[in-house]
Design a protein around this motif. Structure first.
Motif, PDB file in Angstrom:
ATOM      1  N   CYS A 153       0.832  -1.200   0.000  1.00  0.00           N
ATOM      2  CA  CYS A 153       0.000   0.000   0.000  1.00  0.00           C
ATOM      3  C   CYS A 153       0.866   1.250   0.000  1.00  0.00           C
ATOM      4  O   CYS A 153       1.622   1.496   0.943  1.00  0.00           O
ATOM      5  CB  CYS A 153      -0.929   0.011   1.208  1.00  0.00           C
ATOM      6  SG  CYS A 153      -1.973   1.486   1.253  1.00  0.00           S
ATOM      7  N   ALA A 154       0.720   2.061  -1.042  1.00  0.00           N
ATOM      8  CA  ALA A 154       1.493   3.301  -1.160  1.00  0.00           C
ATOM      9  C   ALA A 154       0.806   4.471  -0.482  1.00  0.00           C
ATOM     10  O   ALA A 154       1.349   5.577  -0.474  1.00  0.00           O
ATOM     11  CB  ALA A 154       1.718   3.620  -2.638  1.00  0.00           C
ATOM     12  N   GLN A 155      -0.371   4.244   0.069  1.00  0.00           N
ATOM     13  CA  GLN A 155      -1.163   5.336   0.625  1.00  0.00           C
ATOM     14  C   GLN A 155      -1.098   5.433   2.149  1.00  0.00           C
ATOM     15  O   GLN A 155      -1.725   6.313   2.735  1.00  0.00           O
ATOM     16  CB  GLN A 155      -2.628   5.165   0.197  1.00  0.00           C
ATOM     17  CG  GLN A 155      -2.859   5.288  -1.293  1.00  0.00           C
ATOM     18  CD  GLN A 155      -2.423   6.645  -1.817  1.00  0.00           C
ATOM     19  OE1 GLN A 155      -1.513   6.757  -2.636  1.00  0.00           O
ATOM     20  NE2 GLN A 155      -3.061   7.701  -1.324  1.00  0.00           N
TER      21      GLN A 155
END
Ligand code: SF4
Ligand code: SF4
Length: 91
Positions: free
Chosen positions: A35-37
């Protein structure tokens, strides 16, 4: 109904992470890395003694949906999870 578009203008429906099943999650951290968020965060699994024996069912680490509002609905967390612990919603 699609609520987003890809770069070429194709319609795309995001699937936002709603929850993670702590009975299925083994705390491997793959979804966290995917997850890049910054939506996910590891937590200590809540202690649950749901049987009649006298052992202590120690929880260990599981993943939590710490910042659901930051999710862009990419689905990368679910693709990385061998346990299929994620539940998604569309809006
Ligand atoms: S990838 Fe799946 S099993 Fe691993 S921490 Fe994430 S939800 Fe849990
Ligand atoms: S769907 Fe994408 S943005 Fe949302 S939690 Fe999963 S990996 Fe992160």
């Amino acid at each position: 109904m699609p609520v987003a578009y890809t770069r070429d203008g194709s319609e795309w429906t995001p699937s936002y992470l709603e929850s993670i099943d702590h009975d299925s999650c083994i705390g491997c951290g793959r979804c966290f890395k995917a997850c890049a968020q910054g939506v996910l965060a590891p937590i200590e699994k809540p202690y649950v003694d749901d049987d009649d024996d006298d052992d202590e069912d120690m929880g260990g680490t599981v993943m939590s949906v710490a910042s659901p509002g930051a999710c862009i609905g990419c689905g990368a967390c679910g693709r990385s999870c061998a346990k299929k612990a994620q539940t998604y919603i569309t809006v």
